[in-house]
Design an enzyme around this catalytic site. Structure first.
Site, PDB file in Angstrom:
ATOM      1  N   GLY A   1      71.809 -91.735 -29.802  1.00 17.60           N
ATOM      2  CA  GLY A   1      71.734 -91.572 -28.350  1.00 17.60           C
ATOM      3  C   GLY A   1      71.414 -90.123 -28.061  1.00 17.60           C
ATOM      4  O   GLY A   1      70.832 -89.436 -28.898  1.00 17.60           O
TER       5      GLY A   1
ATOM      6  N   ALA B   1      74.759 -94.335 -41.411  1.00 13.70           N
ATOM      7  CA  ALA B   1      74.622 -95.572 -40.634  1.00 13.70           C
ATOM      8  C   ALA B   1      75.696 -95.595 -39.547  1.00 13.70           C
ATOM      9  O   ALA B   1      76.763 -95.004 -39.699  1.00 13.70           O
ATOM     10  CB  ALA B   1      74.782 -96.773 -41.559  1.00 13.70           C
TER      11      ALA B   1
ATOM     12  N   ASN C   1      61.241 -85.329 -34.370  1.00 18.36           N
ATOM     13  CA  ASN C   1      62.263 -86.186 -33.769  1.00 18.36           C
ATOM     14  C   ASN C   1      62.059 -87.649 -34.165  1.00 18.36           C
ATOM     15  O   ASN C   1      63.011 -88.352 -34.502  1.00 18.36           O
ATOM     16  CB  ASN C   1      62.224 -86.071 -32.248  1.00 18.36           C
ATOM     17  CG  ASN C   1      63.122 -84.961 -31.745  1.00 18.36           C
ATOM     18  OD1 ASN C   1      63.826 -84.328 -32.535  1.00 18.36           O
ATOM     19  ND2 ASN C   1      63.099 -84.711 -30.459  1.00 18.36           N
TER      20      ASN C   1
ATOM     21  N   LYS D   1      64.625 -90.406 -25.219  1.00 17.65           N
ATOM     22  CA  LYS D   1      63.561 -89.992 -24.298  1.00 17.65           C
ATOM     23  C   LYS D   1      62.287 -89.618 -25.065  1.00 17.65           C
ATOM     24  O   LYS D   1      61.188 -90.043 -24.710  1.00 17.65           O
ATOM     25  CB  LYS D   1      64.107 -88.805 -23.494  1.00 17.65           C
ATOM     26  CG  LYS D   1      63.103 -87.852 -22.919  1.00 17.65           C
ATOM     27  CD  LYS D   1      63.797 -86.772 -22.111  1.00 17.65           C
ATOM     28  CE  LYS D   1      63.987 -85.471 -22.849  1.00 17.65           C
ATOM     29  NZ  LYS D   1      62.785 -84.758 -23.209  1.00 17.65           N
TER      30      LYS D   1
ATOM     31  N   PHE E   1      64.291 -76.857 -31.448  1.00 13.21           N
ATOM     32  CA  PHE E   1      64.831 -77.860 -32.382  1.00 13.21           C
ATOM     33  C   PHE E   1      66.354 -77.721 -32.396  1.00 13.21           C
ATOM     34  O   PHE E   1      66.976 -77.606 -33.450  1.00 13.21           O
ATOM     35  CB  PHE E   1      64.261 -77.654 -33.785  1.00 13.21           C
ATOM     36  CG  PHE E   1      62.761 -77.787 -33.852  1.00 13.21           C
ATOM     37  CD1 PHE E   1      62.162 -79.035 -33.948  1.00 13.21           C
ATOM     38  CD2 PHE E   1      61.948 -76.667 -33.788  1.00 13.21           C
ATOM     39  CE1 PHE E   1      60.773 -79.168 -33.987  1.00 13.21           C
ATOM     40  CE2 PHE E   1      60.560 -76.790 -33.835  1.00 13.21           C
ATOM     41  CZ  PHE E   1      59.976 -78.044 -33.927  1.00 13.21           C
TER      42      PHE E   1
ATOM     43  N   CYS F   1      67.762 -86.227 -26.185  1.00 10.29           N
ATOM     44  CA  CYS F   1      66.417 -86.042 -26.746  1.00 10.29           C
ATOM     45  C   CYS F   1      65.836 -87.300 -27.366  1.00 10.29           C
ATOM     46  O   CYS F   1      64.759 -87.749 -26.973  1.00 10.29           O
ATOM     47  CB  CYS F   1      66.450 -84.972 -27.835  1.00 10.29           C
ATOM     48  SG  CYS F   1      66.500 -83.326 -27.168  1.00 10.29           S
TER      49      CYS F   1
ATOM     50  N   LYS G   1      56.995 -81.192 -32.737  1.00 10.64           N
ATOM     51  CA  LYS G   1      58.296 -81.510 -32.131  1.00 10.64           C
ATOM     52  C   LYS G   1      58.493 -83.035 -32.018  1.00 10.64           C
ATOM     53  O   LYS G   1      59.527 -83.585 -32.410  1.00 10.64           O
ATOM     54  CB  LYS G   1      58.374 -80.852 -30.753  1.00 10.64           C
ATOM     55  CG  LYS G   1      59.448 -81.367 -29.853  1.00 10.64           C
ATOM     56  CD  LYS G   1      60.822 -80.944 -30.298  1.00 10.64           C
ATOM     57  CE  LYS G   1      61.879 -81.640 -29.476  1.00 10.64           C
ATOM     58  NZ  LYS G   1      63.166 -81.035 -29.490  1.00 10.64           N
TER      59      LYS G   1
ATOM     60  N   THR H   1      60.215 -80.231 -24.192  1.00  8.28           N
ATOM     61  CA  THR H   1      59.420 -81.183 -24.969  1.00  8.28           C
ATOM     62  C   THR H   1      58.425 -81.872 -24.040  1.00  8.28           C
ATOM     63  O   THR H   1      58.827 -82.481 -23.048  1.00  8.28           O
ATOM     64  CB  THR H   1      60.353 -82.218 -25.626  1.00  8.28           C
ATOM     65  OG1 THR H   1      61.292 -81.491 -26.399  1.00  8.28           O
ATOM     66  CG2 THR H   1      59.580 -83.167 -26.525  1.00  8.28           C
TER      67      THR H   1
HETATM   68  C1  UDX Z   1      68.452 -83.951 -31.693  1.00  9.56           C
HETATM   69  C2  UDX Z   1      67.695 -83.206 -32.800  1.00  9.56           C
HETATM   70  O1  UDX Z   1      68.533 -83.043 -33.933  1.00  9.56           O
HETATM   71  C3  UDX Z   1      67.182 -81.876 -32.309  1.00  9.56           C
HETATM   72  O2  UDX Z   1      66.406 -81.251 -33.307  1.00  9.56           O
HETATM   73  C4  UDX Z   1      66.332 -82.116 -31.070  1.00  9.56           C
HETATM   74  O3  UDX Z   1      65.851 -80.897 -30.563  1.00  9.56           O
HETATM   75  C5  UDX Z   1      67.135 -82.854 -30.009  1.00  9.56           C
HETATM   76  O4  UDX Z   1      67.644 -84.071 -30.541  1.00  9.56           O
HETATM   77  P1  UDX Z   1      70.940 -83.960 -30.729  1.00  9.56           P
HETATM   78  O5  UDX Z   1      70.482 -85.027 -29.789  1.00  9.56           O
HETATM   79  O6  UDX Z   1      71.777 -82.867 -30.186  1.00  9.56           O
HETATM   80  O7  UDX Z   1      69.659 -83.265 -31.425  1.00  9.56           O
HETATM   81  O8  UDX Z   1      71.811 -84.661 -31.851  1.00  9.56           O
HETATM   82  P2  UDX Z   1      71.738 -85.023 -33.394  1.00  9.56           P
HETATM   83  O9  UDX Z   1      72.869 -84.350 -34.075  1.00  9.56           O
HETATM   84  O10 UDX Z   1      70.405 -84.820 -33.968  1.00  9.56           O
HETATM   85  O11 UDX Z   1      72.093 -86.581 -33.335  1.00  9.56           O
HETATM   86  C6  UDX Z   1      71.287 -87.476 -32.579  1.00  9.56           C
HETATM   87  C7  UDX Z   1      71.854 -88.862 -32.594  1.00  9.56           C
HETATM   88  O12 UDX Z   1      71.668 -89.471 -33.860  1.00  9.56           O
HETATM   89  C8  UDX Z   1      73.358 -88.959 -32.330  1.00  9.56           C
HETATM   90  O13 UDX Z   1      73.599 -90.075 -31.501  1.00  9.56           O
HETATM   91  C9  UDX Z   1      73.968 -89.157 -33.698  1.00  9.56           C
HETATM   92  O14 UDX Z   1      75.191 -89.830 -33.653  1.00  9.56           O
HETATM   93  C10 UDX Z   1      72.889 -89.979 -34.371  1.00  9.56           C
HETATM   94  N1  UDX Z   1      72.858 -89.878 -35.830  1.00  9.56           N
HETATM   95  C11 UDX Z   1      72.536 -88.691 -36.444  1.00  9.56           C
HETATM   96  C12 UDX Z   1      73.123 -90.997 -36.617  1.00  9.56           C
HETATM   97  O15 UDX Z   1      73.413 -92.093 -36.098  1.00  9.56           O
HETATM   98  N2  UDX Z   1      73.058 -90.892 -37.979  1.00  9.56           N
HETATM   99  C13 UDX Z   1      72.717 -89.728 -38.613  1.00  9.56           C
HETATM  100  O16 UDX Z   1      72.668 -89.725 -39.835  1.00  9.56           O
HETATM  101  C14 UDX Z   1      72.460 -88.605 -37.805  1.00  9.56           C
END
Ligand code: UDX
Length: 445
Positions: free
Chosen positions: A255, A250, A206, A261, A150, A258, A202, A121
């Site tokens: 965190g 909720a 996000n 940052k 993604f 990705c 991208k 990214t």
């Molecule tokens: C994410 C994107 O989904 C992905 O497309 C991108 O390339 C990288 O970042 P990832 O960080 O692996 O992927 O996790 P993801 O499952 O998307 O969750 C991200 C954060 O959001 C987590 O901390 C999760 O707990 C939180 N989250 C997710 C929520 O608090 N509520 C939600 O409804 C969904």
């Protein structure tokens, strides 16, 4: 199945190995290059440096088609080189592209046309800069394509092989066609576009996902104040086909490697260009505050936290991974320690090492909650679904559960004898309703 090509991958990290493994699964020959000798040795010995479901099997099944090397020269003659290096934030919030530039320095000379494909990214405009750098070095037979990933942790192999879309941004038609052909065998819409738009897709995707999370977290906070249940609200909202049900859980904030940052990078990118991205700034701030709300919930029940024993259940930034990068657990642990609390922690796979100094890590949930004044669900691990048991009730000094992920059913937990606080779920229904005066009865005469 795709026509077999040779693919080089710069970076044997999480994105690089998923990309390399999945291209091998599609039938290509893959050479993965990294600068860390110990990482290459481990991979050659079949050891993965992180936890990612399905990836060990994919790498093992395609062993014959994947080689690991320290020598960038081995990537000479490959049809495409995927750049999968880290782009961490700098102190200013910009993305640090030094790993991208050193990958470029290491690019082997090639007689045939080769395509450099950016998976990492990067800020919008990076493609233009790289193209200028390539031309400056006389590498005009190297094409450039932006092909963002993604992938979400814990389901990256599935995401790669069954994507919602494949985005291919190129300067030359022949390069986008060549990169698209590498994905033959995958059934997904392909968005062919210019490089800057691909880079922006991208970042915008996000940012939108994070906006949904911060939005539902704000709704949750209002729900608490007025006596509604955000889980019910999200269900009802998500059934609107224009909104959809995803990313409306909720909790204690997002965190991971990705989101935090990339949101900073997009905000900084906009402000470097003179634009204040107000909505994104609010999304980030809401997330920071959300991570800290658990502290207030604990104080509401326990008063001062000095000397209180608090069990943090789950350390990873989400379930299904051992990754603790930007995990809410880190903020929570340090806030609790700063309040003088005694912090115990449990996670089935994440190991904090130096990340959390001063907390005691326990091997089992039972050990972590023994004599505790409160148990906080920080990560939605399945192992915690039965937390409200008789054993836990008896083991805790005070039976208080703060459910940072709304994992448990409040009615069941309360019936089991615990005090329960979720996120956006009223402690008792209607508790927060404003004391509106009843309309005065009309006096008829
Ligand atoms: C994410 C994107 O989904 C992905 O497309 C991108 O390339 C990288 O970042 P990832 O960080 O692996 O992927 O996790 P993801 O499952 O998307 O969750 C991200 C954060 O959001 C987590 O901390 C999760 O707990 C939180 N989250 C997710 C929520 O608090 N509520 C939600 O409804 C969904």
């Amino acid at each position: 199945m795709a026509e077999s090509r040779t693919i080089g991958v710069f970076g044997a990290g999480w994105v690089g190995l998923v990309t390399g493994g999945c291209f091998a699964e599609l039938g290509h020959q893959v050479i993965v290059r990294d600068v860390m000798p110990e990482r290459i040795d481990a991979l050659r010995a079949g050891k993965l440096p992180f936890h990612e479901p399905d990836l060990p099997e994919v790498l093992e099944r395609n062993r014959e088609r994947i080689t690991y090397t320290l020598d960038a020269g081995d990537l000479a003659g490959t049809d495409a080189i995927f750049v999968c290096v880290q782009t961490p934030p700098t102190y200013s919030g910009d993305a640090d592209l030094s790993f991208v530039w050193s990958a470029l320095d290491d690019l082997p000379a090639s007689d045939e046309r080769q395509i450099l494909v950016m998976k990492s990214t990067v800020p919008v405009g990076t493609g233009e800069k790289v193209r200028a750098a390539l031309e400056g070095r006389g590498l005009s037979n190297v094409g450039y394509v932006s092909n963002p990933e993604f992938l979400s942790e814990g389901r990256a192999v599935r995401d790669f092989l069954n994507p919602d879309r494949i985005v291919v941004g190129a300067f030359a038609e022949e390069d986008s066609a060549a990169v698209e052909a590498l994905y033959a065998g995958i059934d997904a819409p392909v968005v062919r576009t210019d490089v800057a738009s691909a880079e922006m897709i991208k970042l915008a995707a996000n940012a939108f996902l994070m906006t949904r999370i911060s939005f539902i977290n704000e709704i949750a906070n209002v729900c608490e104040a007025v006596g509604a249940d955000v889980v019910e609200v999200a269900k009802g909202v998500g059934l609107d086909h224009r909104l959809g049900p995803h990313f409306l859980r909720a909790g204690i904030g997002y965190g991971g490697s990705c989101f935090p940052k990339d949101s900073l990078a997009l905000k900084q990118l906009a402000s470097n260009s003179g634009y204040h991205f107000q909505l994104l700034a609010a999304v980030i701030e809401v997330n920071e505050l959300q991570k800290r709300r658990v502290i207030q919930k604990l104080q509401k029940h326990l008063g001062k936290l000095r000397g209180k024993k608090i069990a943090l259940l789950g350390l990873a930034f989400k379930a299904g991974t051992d990754d603790m990068r930007e995990a809410p657990s880190l903020v929570l642990a340090s806030r609790l320690l700063a309040e003088g609390a005694e912090v115990r922690a449990w996670d089935p796979v994440a190991r904090p090492g130096e990340l959390i100094k001063g907390a005691v890590l326990h091997e089992t949930v039972a050990d972590a909650v023994r004599d505790a004044d409160a148990a906080v669900i920080v990560t939605e691990w399945d192992e915690l679904r039965n937390l409200a048991s008789k054993e836990v009730l008896d083991a805790m000094a005070r039976p208080l559960i703060i459910d940072g992920r709304n994992l448990l059913d409040p009615t069941v937990v309360r019936a089991a004898g615990f005090a329960y606080e979720g996120i956006g779920r009223p402690s008792s229904p209607f508790e927060g309703l404003p004391q509106t005066a009843e309309p005065e009865a009309k006096v008829s005469n």
